[in-house]
Design a protein around this motif. Structure first.
Motif, mmCIF file in Angstrom:
data_model
loop_
_atom_site.group_PDB
_atom_site.id
_atom_site.type_symbol
_atom_site.label_atom_id
_atom_site.label_comp_id
_atom_site.label_asym_id
_atom_site.label_seq_id
_atom_site.Cartn_x
_atom_site.Cartn_y
_atom_site.Cartn_z
ATOM 1 N N THR A 192 82.721 85.471 71.470
ATOM 2 C CA THR A 192 83.751 86.166 72.195
ATOM 3 C C THR A 192 84.397 85.034 73.025
ATOM 4 N N TYR A 193 85.466 85.262 73.542
ATOM 5 C CA TYR A 193 86.060 84.250 74.518
ATOM 6 C C TYR A 193 87.131 85.240 75.363
ATOM 7 N N GLY A 194 87.757 84.353 76.363
ATOM 8 C CA GLY A 194 88.690 84.999 77.184
ATOM 9 C C GLY A 194 90.117 85.254 76.745
ATOM 10 N N PRO A 195 90.959 85.603 77.647
ATOM 11 C CA PRO A 195 92.251 85.890 77.269
ATOM 12 C C PRO A 195 93.223 84.588 76.813
ATOM 13 N N LYS A 196 92.719 83.550 77.201
ATOM 14 C CA LYS A 196 93.644 82.308 76.709
ATOM 15 C C LYS A 196 92.745 81.761 75.550
ATOM 16 N N THR A 197 93.329 81.604 74.415
ATOM 17 C CA THR A 197 92.508 81.123 73.339
ATOM 18 C C THR A 197 93.399 80.013 72.728
ATOM 19 N N ALA A 198 92.646 79.083 71.905
ATOM 20 C CA ALA A 198 93.389 78.004 71.371
ATOM 21 C C ALA A 198 94.381 78.372 70.115
ATOM 22 N N LYS A 199 95.490 77.718 70.085
ATOM 23 C CA LYS A 199 96.676 77.832 69.314
ATOM 24 C C LYS A 199 96.221 77.004 68.048
ATOM 25 N N GLY A 200 96.290 77.108 66.747
ATOM 26 C CA GLY A 200 96.266 76.363 65.573
ATOM 27 C C GLY A 200 97.142 75.340 65.673
ATOM 28 N N THR A 201 96.818 74.238 65.127
ATOM 29 C CA THR A 201 97.766 72.927 65.333
ATOM 30 C C THR A 201 97.531 72.211 64.039
ATOM 31 N N LYS A 202 98.349 71.289 63.759
ATOM 32 C CA LYS A 202 98.558 70.402 62.655
ATOM 33 C C LYS A 202 98.529 68.837 63.066
ATOM 34 N N PRO A 203 97.949 67.994 62.239
ATOM 35 C CA PRO A 203 97.942 66.706 62.648
ATOM 36 C C PRO A 203 99.069 66.127 63.112
ATOM 37 N N SER A 204 100.393 66.366 62.616
ATOM 38 C CA SER A 204 101.645 65.585 63.098
ATOM 39 C C SER A 204 101.799 66.164 64.451
#
Length: 170
Positions: free
Chosen positions: A13-25
């Motif tokens: 479980t996690y809160g209302p803010k979650t990590a965005k997926g990202t790319k190496p560049s």
């Protein structure tokens, strides 16, 4: 180009803010724009191919906070500024805007993480997310929801490809 911004499945479980997926560049651009980045490595970085890439990232001029027993991989390495610190202490210190950093040159503004157990580092990142304004990027192979940005859940082969792409873009 390694596609590491997908498969963001969360197992806790996690809160209302979650990590965005990202790319190496994108990670490379954020590192270049940062005034004081810090590369935080854990003991899982000691695997041979992963360690070679971690050293290559560090040699781009990014200071290293070696946690656990990962310092063994950076001792006497030319061109790498690595210092040992306990990850829990580091998490506490990073929340303090008056902390002078590992080198007494001031606070960091970007934290890049590699080689940590997901369930372990995610708790440290929860503290940073909730009690600091730091940007955090997990470049490990498991999506870490409490970071600001994170690679998705990827295979070891794709992970190495993504790290190579990141190094090429720095």
């Amino acid at each position: 180009m390694a596609d590491v911004s997908k498969n963001l499945k969360v197992y806790t479980t996690y809160g209302p803010k979650t990590a965005k997926g990202t790319k190496p560049s994108i990670v490379a651009k954020m590192i270049e724009k940062a005034k004081r980045p810090l590369f935080v490595v854990g003991s899982e970085v000691l695997e041979e191919e992963l360690l070679a890439r971690a050293k290559a990232i560090a040699k781009k001029g990014i200071p290293v906070a070696a946690t656990g027993h990962s310092i063994k991989g950076f001792i006497d390495e030319d061109g790498v500024d690595a210092k040992y610190i306990n990850i829990h202490f580091l998490g506490t210190f990073l929340c303090d805007p008056k902390w002078a950093g590992l080198d007494d040159n001031g606070c960091y503004d970007l934290i890049i993480l590699l080689g940590h157990k997901k369930y372990y580092i995610n708790q440290v990142l929860s503290g940073l997310k909730n009690f600091s304004d730091l940007k955090t990027i997990n470049i490990g192979r498991h999506y870490t929801q409490n970071a600001t940005l994170s690679f998705g859940n990827i295979t070891p082969e794709v992970h190495l490809e993504a790290l190579d792409e990141l190094i090429d873009n720095l």
